[in-house]
Motif scaffolding. Structure first.
Motif, PDB file in Angstrom:
ATOM      1  N   LEU A  11       0.801  -1.159   0.121  1.00  0.00           N
ATOM      2  CA  LEU A  11       0.001  -0.035   0.079  1.00  0.00           C
ATOM      3  C   LEU A  11       0.784   1.180   0.095  1.00  0.00           C
ATOM      4  CD1 LEU A  11      -2.522  -1.091   2.765  1.00  0.00           C
ATOM      5  CD2 LEU A  11      -2.826  -1.481   0.482  1.00  0.00           C
ATOM      6  N   GLY A  12       0.266   2.383  -0.441  1.00  0.00           N
ATOM      7  CA  GLY A  12       0.930   3.576  -0.425  1.00  0.00           C
ATOM      8  C   GLY A  12       0.387   4.615  -1.263  1.00  0.00           C
ATOM      9  N   ARG A  13       0.804   5.763  -1.072  1.00  0.00           N
ATOM     10  CA  ARG A  13       0.156   7.035  -2.063  1.00  0.00           C
ATOM     11  C   ARG A  13       0.594   6.870  -3.245  1.00  0.00           C
ATOM     12  NH1 ARG A  13      -2.517  11.089   0.737  1.00  0.00           N
ATOM     13  NH2 ARG A  13      -2.212  11.023   2.924  1.00  0.00           N
ATOM     14  N   THR A  14      -0.001   7.446  -4.494  1.00  0.00           N
ATOM     15  CA  THR A  14       0.541   7.618  -5.656  1.00  0.00           C
ATOM     16  C   THR A  14       1.924   8.044  -5.754  1.00  0.00           C
ATOM     17  OG1 THR A  14      -1.565   7.722  -6.567  1.00  0.00           O
ATOM     18  CG2 THR A  14       0.309   8.506  -8.137  1.00  0.00           C
TER      19      THR A  14
ATOM     20  N   PRO B 144       3.960 -19.549 -12.824  1.00  0.00           N
ATOM     21  CA  PRO B 144       5.056 -19.069 -11.901  1.00  0.00           C
ATOM     22  C   PRO B 144       5.140 -19.232 -10.377  1.00  0.00           C
ATOM     23  CG  PRO B 144       3.253 -17.321 -12.213  1.00  0.00           C
ATOM     24  CD  PRO B 144       2.888 -18.246 -12.870  1.00  0.00           C
ATOM     25  N   GLY B 145       6.135 -19.003 -10.014  1.00  0.00           N
ATOM     26  CA  GLY B 145       6.273 -19.215  -8.353  1.00  0.00           C
ATOM     27  C   GLY B 145       6.037 -17.999  -7.745  1.00  0.00           C
ATOM     28  N   LEU B 146       6.046 -16.906  -8.364  1.00  0.00           N
ATOM     29  CA  LEU B 146       5.545 -15.722  -7.494  1.00  0.00           C
ATOM     30  C   LEU B 146       4.679 -14.715  -8.686  1.00  0.00           C
ATOM     31  CD1 LEU B 146       5.847 -13.281  -5.761  1.00  0.00           C
ATOM     32  CD2 LEU B 146       8.337 -12.651  -6.919  1.00  0.00           C
ATOM     33  N   VAL B 147       3.853 -14.288  -8.247  1.00  0.00           N
ATOM     34  CA  VAL B 147       2.810 -13.547  -9.084  1.00  0.00           C
ATOM     35  C   VAL B 147       2.751 -12.086  -8.139  1.00  0.00           C
ATOM     36  CG1 VAL B 147       0.488 -13.296  -9.775  1.00  0.00           C
ATOM     37  CG2 VAL B 147       1.419 -15.618  -9.469  1.00  0.00           C
ATOM     38  N   ILE B 148       2.930 -11.131  -9.127  1.00  0.00           N
ATOM     39  CA  ILE B 148       2.813  -9.650  -8.776  1.00  0.00           C
ATOM     40  C   ILE B 148       1.501  -9.029  -9.514  1.00  0.00           C
ATOM     41  CG2 ILE B 148       3.857  -7.635  -8.713  1.00  0.00           C
ATOM     42  CD1 ILE B 148       6.495  -8.910  -9.107  1.00  0.00           C
ATOM     43  N   LEU B 149       0.416  -8.711  -8.734  1.00  0.00           N
ATOM     44  CA  LEU B 149      -0.594  -8.059  -9.298  1.00  0.00           C
ATOM     45  C   LEU B 149      -0.671  -6.578  -8.701  1.00  0.00           C
ATOM     46  CD1 LEU B 149      -3.463 -10.808  -7.778  1.00  0.00           C
ATOM     47  CD2 LEU B 149      -1.962 -10.725  -9.940  1.00  0.00           C
ATOM     48  N   ASP B 150      -0.320  -5.766 -10.036  1.00  0.00           N
ATOM     49  CA  ASP B 150      -0.273  -4.110  -9.973  1.00  0.00           C
ATOM     50  C   ASP B 150      -1.329  -3.553 -10.086  1.00  0.00           C
ATOM     51  OD1 ASP B 150       0.683  -1.822  -9.476  1.00  0.00           O
ATOM     52  OD2 ASP B 150       2.186  -1.860 -11.194  1.00  0.00           O
ATOM     53  N   GLU B 151      -2.274  -3.403  -9.137  1.00  0.00           N
ATOM     54  CA  GLU B 151      -3.446  -2.934  -9.080  1.00  0.00           C
ATOM     55  C   GLU B 151      -4.498  -3.477 -10.375  1.00  0.00           C
ATOM     56  OE1 GLU B 151      -3.107   1.364  -9.247  1.00  0.00           O
ATOM     57  OE2 GLU B 151      -2.323   1.644  -7.374  1.00  0.00           O
TER      58      GLU B 151
ATOM     59  N   ILE C 178       0.482  -8.151  -3.845  1.00  0.00           N
ATOM     60  CA  ILE C 178      -0.543  -7.467  -4.444  1.00  0.00           C
ATOM     61  C   ILE C 178      -0.374  -5.799  -4.140  1.00  0.00           C
ATOM     62  CG2 ILE C 178      -2.948  -7.042  -4.229  1.00  0.00           C
ATOM     63  CD1 ILE C 178      -3.460 -10.138  -3.399  1.00  0.00           C
ATOM     64  N   ILE C 179      -0.423  -5.184  -5.222  1.00  0.00           N
ATOM     65  CA  ILE C 179      -0.313  -3.602  -5.246  1.00  0.00           C
ATOM     66  C   ILE C 179      -1.747  -3.126  -5.194  1.00  0.00           C
ATOM     67  CG2 ILE C 179       0.684  -1.654  -6.216  1.00  0.00           C
ATOM     68  CD1 ILE C 179       3.223  -3.434  -7.160  1.00  0.00           C
ATOM     69  N   ALA C 180      -2.057  -2.589  -4.230  1.00  0.00           N
ATOM     70  CA  ALA C 180      -3.685  -2.347  -4.223  1.00  0.00           C
ATOM     71  C   ALA C 180      -3.950  -0.853  -3.570  1.00  0.00           C
ATOM     72  CB  ALA C 180      -4.384  -3.601  -3.511  1.00  0.00           C
ATOM     73  N   HIS C 181      -5.135  -0.552  -3.871  1.00  0.00           N
ATOM     74  CA  HIS C 181      -5.785   0.789  -3.279  1.00  0.00           C
ATOM     75  C   HIS C 181      -7.167   0.271  -2.960  1.00  0.00           C
ATOM     76  CE1 HIS C 181      -6.700   1.104  -7.771  1.00  0.00           C
ATOM     77  NE2 HIS C 181      -7.884   1.370  -7.272  1.00  0.00           N
ATOM     78  N   ARG C 182      -7.627  -0.865  -2.950  1.00  0.00           N
ATOM     79  CA  ARG C 182      -8.909  -1.337  -2.386  1.00  0.00           C
ATOM     80  C   ARG C 182      -8.859  -2.283  -1.160  1.00  0.00           C
ATOM     81  NH1 ARG C 182     -12.574  -2.555  -7.747  1.00  0.00           N
ATOM     82  NH2 ARG C 182     -12.314  -0.669  -8.692  1.00  0.00           N
ATOM     83  N   LEU C 183      -9.588  -2.045  -0.040  1.00  0.00           N
ATOM     84  CA  LEU C 183      -9.509  -2.734   1.039  1.00  0.00           C
ATOM     85  C   LEU C 183      -9.806  -4.354   0.638  1.00  0.00           C
ATOM     86  CD1 LEU C 183     -11.599  -0.457   3.679  1.00  0.00           C
ATOM     87  CD2 LEU C 183      -8.971  -1.300   3.698  1.00  0.00           C
TER      88      LEU C 183
END
Length: 581
Positions: free
Chosen positions: A371-374, A494-501, A529-534
């Motif tokens: 989490l974090g601001r833009t 894959p062994g690692l998944v990155i979800l960027d929003e 998971i890079i997210a901006h929703r709870l």
């Protein structure tokens, strides 16, 4: 902009070595054509001298037949040699074009961020097109024309040292004049190629962003910039054209001087009775014939001045080393990957830190919510995991293996990322999902689509997996494009998944449809998971909060949620969207 001969030789050696047989045939044909060009004037002299003193027409018929036969064979040889030469050039330039395109794809994001798409296309296509003649028959044609000139001079010396010496002086003068003009013209061609690349880079960028341009009323600005480019382009093009015109005018003047020398020497020798009228005509014929190879040499020099600029630009591109180097080949283990960042620091520009002292560990199989601001560095962190960039300091390890030691192919097979901006390419459904990996069976692709809730969409495709998708995802909703991106990840395993929003563009109904699929995707895999929703981070085991490129908070999600003093707890109370706005 003088290119060392070794660079010319290196290009020719690298891209013509597989066409030796064609080059041998081309050489043989050009030598044969050269010999026939030297023979024909001798036949004409024999015809003229025989016509003056022969009592019968037999000798004239023989000479005429020989002349016609040699001329026909010469034309056939020319057609075949042109065909072979063009084929050699086509194969060589395509190979070079492929090497340059592949090199551009290997270069890291810092290169692509600093060069527009149009400028790169101009390098890959425009500059290499300028080398077509250089590869096809430049050296062989240049040598054959030089040999033709030498052969003519030798035959003229045989007729008399006076005419031979006079024409030798003319040839030396002609070559010197052409070379002097070439040196003047070369820099202008280089600048012309450069501004051409800038213009097409600008044009490609704004054609791609047509909707934004019109929506924001920026059409006038774009057109102003367009005409500014044209105003800048015109004087450079004029100078380049003047360089070409100077070479053309110089050639005309040189040929006129050559004809004058031939006329004066022939008249002098004929008055002395040293040559026959047939020999006088032969001298003129050779003089005119000499104009052709000199003209071809001039044309070759003109092509060379264009090639000089293109070779420099292509050489500069091929010499550009990627900032991200391939690893030594340490394999990454199968299964979920442990993630460890040890005091990682990174900045896009020197002196402006984007990430500072990032230090955390994520166990294999766990889910991390970031989490974090833009602008806090969330997406940058994801790019570092895939080695789109390398950190200036610190180290990233996956299951104990430094990612710098793994090959890029292995790393990007074991680590997959889904972003909110999905690229759909012009091609079939199968190719868009597998990226031309024939090892993935069709039934597995269909099974993944059905698992992701795309059964109805796939059933609507007229040709199934062979149905063509439009470039940019035309005809697909944002949700469908996003789900296809998830399907790609499923297929790579894959062994690692990155979800960027990755779900930020989805409507609530589609997002709910995706939740079950994401749950399956995360089974036996590590996930960031890079997210901006709870709702998105509720499945996370660990929470990482970034602020101004630094770790503001890191820990177990449940523990942080239960701690009233934690940032994450305050986000939950306030509402995540409001806190991160």
């Amino acid at each position: 902009m003088n290119i060392p001969l070794r660079q010319y030789a290196a290009l020719l050696r690298n891209y013509l070595k597989n066409q030796r047989a064609s080059i041998v045939w081309l050489s043989a044909l050009l030598v044969a054509g050269l010999a026939m060009q030297l023979i024909n004037p001798q036949i004409i002299r024999y015809f003229i001298d025989s016509a003056q003193g022969a009592e019968s027409n037999r000798a004239l018929w023989i000479a005429a037949g020989l002349f016609i036969g040699v001329s026909l064979v010469q034309q056939i040889v020319n057609v075949i040699s042109v065909y072979i030469g063009e084929n050699i050039g086509w194969v060589a330039t395509n190979k070079l074009r492929g090497d340059v395109a592949e090199h551009c794809l290997r270069l890291d994001l810092s290169f692509h961020k600093s060069h527009t798409t149009g400028a790169i296309i101009e390098r890959v296509d425009g500059d290499i097109n300028a080398l077509a003649n250089f590869f096809s028959n430049f050296v062989i044609t240049l040598l054959s024309n030089l040999l033709l000139v030498v052969g003519i001079l030798v035959l003229l010396f045989v007729e008399g040292w006076v005419i031979g010496l006079g024409m030798t002086v003319f040839v030396v003068f002609a070559m010197y004049a052409i070379q002097a003009i070439r040196k003047y013209a070369i820099p202008h061609w280089g600048r012309l190629r450069q501004i051409s690349a800038e213009f097409f880079g600008f044009l490609g960028e704004h054609l791609e962003g047509t909707e934004d341009t019109r929506a924001n009323g920026a059409t006038s600005f774009v057109m102003h910039k367009f005409y500014s480019f044209l105003r800048k382009w015109l004087p450079i093009r004029i100078r380049a054209f003047m360089g070409w015109a100077a070479m053309w005018i110089t050639t005309i003047v040189v040929f006129t001087i050559g004809n004058a020398i031939a006329f004066a020497l022939s008249a002098y020798l004929w008055k002395k009775g040293a040559v026959s009228i047939g020999t006088v005509y032969m001298i003129f014929y050779y003089t005119e014939l000499m104009a052709k190879p000199i003209e071809r040499i001039r044309t070759q020099m003109e092509d060379l001045q264009k090639a000089d600029a293109s070779i420099v630009r292509i050489r500069e591109l091929l010499d550009t080393e990627p900032a991200v180097r391939d690893g030594i080949g340490t394999p990454l283990p199968q299964g979920p990957l442990e993630v460890r960042l040890d005091r990682v620091r990174f900045s896009y520009e020197e002196g402006a830190s984007t990430l500072e002292n990032i230090d955390f560990r994520l166990e294999a199989g766990q889910v991390l919510g970031v989490l974090g601001r833009t602008g806090s560095g969330k997406t940058t962190l994801a790019r570092l995991m895939l080695r789109f960039y390398d950190p200036q300091d610190g180290e990233i390890r996956l299951s104990g293996v430094p990612i710098r030691d793994a090959t890029l192919q292995d790393l990007r097979t074991r680590v997959a990322m889904v972003t909110q901006n999905i690229e759909i390419f012009q091609g079939t459904v199968r190719d868009n999902l597998t990226f031309y990996d024939d090892a993935i069976p069709d039934d597995r692709i269909v099974g993944v689509l059905e698992e992701l809730g795309l059964r109805d969409w796939f059933a609507s495709m007229p040709d199934g997996l062979d149905s063509t998708l439009e470039s940019g995802g035309g005809g697909l909703s944002a949700g469908e494009a996003q789900l296809l991106a998830f399907a790609r990840v499923f297929l790579t395993n894959p062994g690692l998944v990155i979800l960027d929003e990755a779900s930020s563009r989805l409507d609530p109904a589609t997002e709910q449809k995706l939740e079950a699929a994401v749950g399956k995707l995360l089974e036996r895999r590590t996930c960031i998971i890079i997210a901006h929703r709870l709702a998105t981070v509720q499945r996370a085991d660990r929470i990482l909060i970034l602020e101004n490129g630094c770790v503001a908070e890191y820990g177990d999600r449940a523990a942080l949620a239960a701690d009233p003093g934690s940032r994450f707890s305050r986000m939950l109370k306030t509402g995540l969207e409001e806190v991160l706005a």
